[in-house]
Design an enzyme around this catalytic site. Structure first.
Site, PDB file in Angstrom:
ATOM      1  N   ASN A  58       0.540  -1.235   0.218  1.00 20.11           N
ATOM      2  CA  ASN A  58       0.103   0.041   0.231  1.00 20.11           C
ATOM      3  C   ASN A  58       0.801   1.069   0.094  1.00 20.11           C
ATOM      4  O   ASN A  58       2.169   1.024   0.342  1.00 20.11           O
ATOM      5  CB  ASN A  58      -0.990  -0.017   1.212  1.00 20.11           C
ATOM      6  CG  ASN A  58      -0.520   0.804   2.177  1.00 20.11           C
ATOM      7  OD1 ASN A  58      -0.605   2.323   2.396  1.00 20.11           O
ATOM      8  ND2 ASN A  58       0.126   0.245   3.654  1.00 20.11           N
ATOM      9  N   PHE A 118      -1.312   8.116   3.913  1.00 24.17           N
ATOM     10  CA  PHE A 118      -2.021   8.903   5.896  1.00 24.17           C
ATOM     11  C   PHE A 118      -3.760   9.806   4.996  1.00 24.17           C
ATOM     12  O   PHE A 118      -3.921  10.301   5.430  1.00 24.17           O
ATOM     13  CB  PHE A 118      -1.528   9.268   6.390  1.00 24.17           C
ATOM     14  CG  PHE A 118      -0.664   9.038   6.965  1.00 24.17           C
ATOM     15  CD1 PHE A 118      -0.405   8.032   7.484  1.00 24.17           C
ATOM     16  CD2 PHE A 118       0.778   9.799   7.768  1.00 24.17           C
ATOM     17  CE1 PHE A 118       0.357   7.169   7.598  1.00 24.17           C
ATOM     18  CE2 PHE A 118       1.675   9.318   8.969  1.00 24.17           C
ATOM     19  CZ  PHE A 118       1.349   7.752   8.794  1.00 24.17           C
ATOM     20  N   SER A 177       5.533   4.538   8.889  1.00 25.14           N
ATOM     21  CA  SER A 177       4.822   4.133   7.397  1.00 25.14           C
ATOM     22  C   SER A 177       6.165   4.617   6.315  1.00 25.14           C
ATOM     23  O   SER A 177       6.463   5.862   6.591  1.00 25.14           O
ATOM     24  CB  SER A 177       3.250   4.804   7.633  1.00 25.14           C
ATOM     25  OG  SER A 177       2.689   4.623   8.449  1.00 25.14           O
ATOM     26  N   ASN A 188       5.496   5.822   3.290  1.00 29.53           N
ATOM     27  CA  ASN A 188       4.280   6.819   2.248  1.00 29.53           C
ATOM     28  C   ASN A 188       4.504   8.133   2.770  1.00 29.53           C
ATOM     29  O   ASN A 188       3.183   8.644   2.088  1.00 29.53           O
ATOM     30  CB  ASN A 188       3.213   5.655   1.994  1.00 29.53           C
ATOM     31  CG  ASN A 188       3.172   4.595   1.546  1.00 29.53           C
ATOM     32  OD1 ASN A 188       4.431   3.914   0.815  1.00 29.53           O
ATOM     33  ND2 ASN A 188       2.786   3.909   2.089  1.00 29.53           N
ATOM     34  N   THR A 189       4.613   8.531   4.181  1.00 27.17           N
ATOM     35  CA  THR A 189       4.830  10.047   3.813  1.00 27.17           C
ATOM     36  C   THR A 189       6.388  10.004   4.459  1.00 27.17           C
ATOM     37  O   THR A 189       7.739   9.754   5.100  1.00 27.17           O
ATOM     38  CB  THR A 189       4.016  10.141   5.450  1.00 27.17           C
ATOM     39  OG1 THR A 189       2.760  10.191   5.202  1.00 27.17           O
ATOM     40  CG2 THR A 189       4.244  11.967   5.832  1.00 27.17           C
ATOM     41  N   LYS A 244       5.305   2.858  16.959  1.00 23.99           N
ATOM     42  CA  LYS A 244       5.523   1.806  16.057  1.00 23.99           C
ATOM     43  C   LYS A 244       6.402   2.652  15.205  1.00 23.99           C
ATOM     44  O   LYS A 244       6.547   3.310  14.282  1.00 23.99           O
ATOM     45  CB  LYS A 244       3.665   1.966  14.967  1.00 23.99           C
ATOM     46  CG  LYS A 244       4.090   0.958  14.304  1.00 23.99           C
ATOM     47  CD  LYS A 244       2.539   0.689  13.454  1.00 23.99           C
ATOM     48  CE  LYS A 244       1.963  -0.816  12.932  1.00 23.99           C
ATOM     49  NZ  LYS A 244       1.259  -0.564  11.357  1.00 23.99           N
ATOM     50  N   ASN A 255       6.078  -2.077  11.321  1.00 22.17           N
ATOM     51  CA  ASN A 255       4.746  -1.237  10.303  1.00 22.17           C
ATOM     52  C   ASN A 255       5.584  -2.468   9.104  1.00 22.17           C
ATOM     53  O   ASN A 255       6.197  -3.116   9.182  1.00 22.17           O
ATOM     54  CB  ASN A 255       5.086  -0.147  10.071  1.00 22.17           C
ATOM     55  CG  ASN A 255       3.583   1.217   9.755  1.00 22.17           C
ATOM     56  OD1 ASN A 255       3.767   0.663   8.717  1.00 22.17           O
ATOM     57  ND2 ASN A 255       3.200   1.860   9.834  1.00 22.17           N
TER      58      ASN A 255
HETATM   59  C1  LIG Z   1      -3.787  -0.571   3.611  1.00 23.47           C
HETATM   60  C2  LIG Z   1      -2.839  -0.864   4.606  1.00 23.47           C
HETATM   61  C3  LIG Z   1      -3.123   0.375   5.610  1.00 23.47           C
HETATM   62  C4  LIG Z   1      -2.148   0.488   6.827  1.00 23.47           C
HETATM   63  N1  LIG Z   1      -2.014   1.858   7.788  1.00 23.47           N
HETATM   64  C5  LIG Z   1      -1.389   1.886   8.056  1.00 23.47           C
HETATM   65  C6  LIG Z   1      -2.006   2.780   8.961  1.00 23.47           C
HETATM   66  O1  LIG Z   1      -2.491   4.134   9.014  1.00 23.47           O
HETATM   67  N2  LIG Z   1      -1.121   2.746  10.822  1.00 23.47           N
HETATM   68  C7  LIG Z   1       0.095   2.174  10.252  1.00 23.47           C
HETATM   69  O2  LIG Z   1       1.149   2.194  11.858  1.00 23.47           O
HETATM   70  N3  LIG Z   1       0.416   1.099  10.025  1.00 23.47           N
HETATM   71  C8  LIG Z   1      -0.944   0.687   8.462  1.00 23.47           C
HETATM   72  N4  LIG Z   1      -0.994  -0.639   7.983  1.00 23.47           N
HETATM   73  C9  LIG Z   1       0.088  -0.982   8.619  1.00 23.47           C
HETATM   74  C10 LIG Z   1      -0.879  -2.136   9.197  1.00 23.47           C
HETATM   75  O3  LIG Z   1      -0.538  -1.767  10.445  1.00 23.47           O
HETATM   76  C11 LIG Z   1       0.373  -3.641  10.110  1.00 23.47           C
HETATM   77  O4  LIG Z   1       1.096  -3.216  10.285  1.00 23.47           O
HETATM   78  C12 LIG Z   1       0.846  -4.250   8.219  1.00 23.47           C
HETATM   79  O5  LIG Z   1       0.004  -4.797   7.823  1.00 23.47           O
HETATM   80  C13 LIG Z   1       1.138  -5.897   9.519  1.00 23.47           C
HETATM   81  O6  LIG Z   1       0.657  -6.110   9.321  1.00 23.47           O
HETATM   82  P1  LIG Z   1      -0.039  -7.915   8.125  1.00 23.47           P
HETATM   83  O7  LIG Z   1       1.675  -8.612   7.742  1.00 23.47           O
HETATM   84  O8  LIG Z   1      -0.200  -8.361   9.589  1.00 23.47           O
HETATM   85  O9  LIG Z   1      -0.770  -6.821   7.331  1.00 23.47           O
HETATM   86  C14 LIG Z   1      -1.207  -0.804   6.951  1.00 23.47           C
HETATM   87  C15 LIG Z   1      -1.598  -1.835   6.042  1.00 23.47           C
HETATM   88  C16 LIG Z   1      -2.551  -1.936   4.780  1.00 23.47           C
HETATM   89  C17 LIG Z   1      -2.151  -3.359   3.860  1.00 23.47           C
END
Ligand SMILES: Cc1cc2nc3c(=O)[nH]c(=O)nc-3n(C[C@H](O)[C@H](O)[C@H](O)COP(=O)(O)O)c2cc1C
Length: 355
Positions: free
Chosen positions: A123, A127, A190, A192-193, A222, A251
């Site tokens: 992704n 934000f 994250s 992407n910022t 995080k 993350n």
């Molecule tokens: C589409 C998408 C949006 C995400 N947005 C955020 C976010 O806004 N803030 C954040 O801390 N993590 C965000 N994450 C990361 C998830 O919270 C998580 O840490 C990450 O996907 C790893 O977990 P997983 O392997 O179970 O997916 C996002 C992940 C995805 C796939």
């Protein structure tokens, strides 16, 4: 509250997930959130998961004593639209956000991509946020019962905020949700910022501790899985010394192919585990850790727990295994514990390091 058999709920969930899979990733996601937020969902009987909770009690300092360790990762319900729905799915704690101080659109679409064969997601949402004021109002209206399902708010900075002024965005977020969240997460990870990951430095953490003395023990950081061992370990020391509550590891992994963004799901598992191991080497079990990254099975959860996590958060598992994944994960976790002769999940925390 009426209950239904788990097999019926699972079949319904699998059908719904298969339908959503036919849609582009973000459209499916938004539709899923709408369904979870709709009154119709709240009238659907919920399957009885409590028999699966036996011996799974997980104590997360500052968050609570949870019936089991599986919570919702940030990013799924960014705007706090469906916390009741997620609670009904059986998740034991929820994290909403990332929320930025001012509303912002995020990056242009498409910005969310599924890779089912790898059980991965990339992704670059950037934000997208309704902004802290609207999310605060929503939380206020909900009058959320944290005793039933603790809810944390994950806080970020606006795209237009410079690195120098970033501390103000975080202080603003922490101030806005004061008294409303069970815990706060400072998201400096994250990918992407632009400039966000640069905030993962001692100076920023110390300033944040100074500005938020009274709520330090409610603040989690995080962190990203891409930083060097030296850098991660130095941050962990600072987080411990400053009296913050804990860390969420990790993350997403920053990638540029096949799409630019943050990678989640199965390919993230080993990187994320490495972060837990590096952090544990420093704090030796003294700093609470919540694990996120690559959890798709009950066995994956146990891998996180033995590496020192006191609880876990899922995102990709909900996408690939459907809304009733919590029951499936708990069944698998129980089988894995039985196979390894573990009676209580809490006994397994950090055992990876005892060999
Ligand atoms: C589409 C998408 C949006 C995400 N947005 C955020 C976010 O806004 N803030 C954040 O801390 N993590 C965000 N994450 C990361 C998830 O919270 C998580 O840490 C990450 O996907 C790893 O977990 P997983 O392997 O179970 O997916 C996002 C992940 C995805 C796939």
């Amino acid at each position: 509250m009426p209950t239904v058999s788990r097999s019926f709920a699972t079949k319904l969930g699998s059908f719904g997930t298969a339908c959503l899979r036919l849609l582009p990733a973000e459209t499916a996601h938004n539709l899923g959130i709408k369904l979870l937020a709709s009154p119709m969902f709240s009238y659907l009987p919920r399957p009885n998961l409590s028999p699966l909770f036996e011996n799974m009690t997980s104590h997360v300092p500052g968050v609570g004593s949870l019936p089991h360790p599986i919570g919702l990762a940030a990013g799924f319900d960014k705007h706090c639209l469906a916390p009741h729905g997620f609670s009904r799915l059986g998740l034991s704690f929820l994290e909403v956000g990332t929320v930025t101080p001012r509303p912002q659109e995020g990056n242009p679409k498409p910005r969310m991509f599924r890779y089912p064969e790898q059980k991965a997601i990339i992704n670059r949402m950037g934000f997208n946020s309704h902004g802290s004021e609207r999310v605060r109002e929503r939380l206020q209206e909900l009058d959320w019962d944290h005793n039933q399902t603790p809810l944390g708010v994950n806080i970020g900075k606006n795209k237009s905020t410079t690195e120098l002024a970033a501390i103000e965005d975080f202080n603003h977020g922490l101030q806005t949700f004061r008294g409303m969240a069970k815990y706060y997460v400072v998201n400096i990870s994250s990918p992407n910022t632009a400039g966000l990951r640069d905030l993962a430095n001692d100076e920023f953490l110390k300033q944040l501790a100074k500005d938020n003395q009274d709520i330090r023990e409610k603040i989690w950081f995080k962190l990203d899985p891409d930083m060097s061992r030296v850098k991660l370990q130095s941050l962990i020391e600072t987080i411990c010394d400053a009296g913050f509550q804990g860390v969420i590891l990790s993350n997403t992994h920053k990638v540029s192919w096949p799409e630019a963004g943050g990678q989640s799901g199965h390919p993230l598992m080993s990187l994320s585990n490495r972060s837990l191991e590096w952090a544990y080497q420093v704090h030796q079990g003294q700093l609470p850790m919540i694990a996120s990254g690559g959890i798709l099975s009950g066995g994956d959860i146990l891998q996180k727990i033995v590496r020192g996590a006191c609880a876990v958060q899922i995102y990709s598992a909900l996408v690939y295994r459907g809304p009733w994944v919590v029951a499936k994960l708990l069944e698998e976790l129980k089988a894995e514990m039985d196979a390894q002769g573990i009676q209580f999940l809490s006994d397994a925390i950090g055992t990876h390091y005892q060999a």
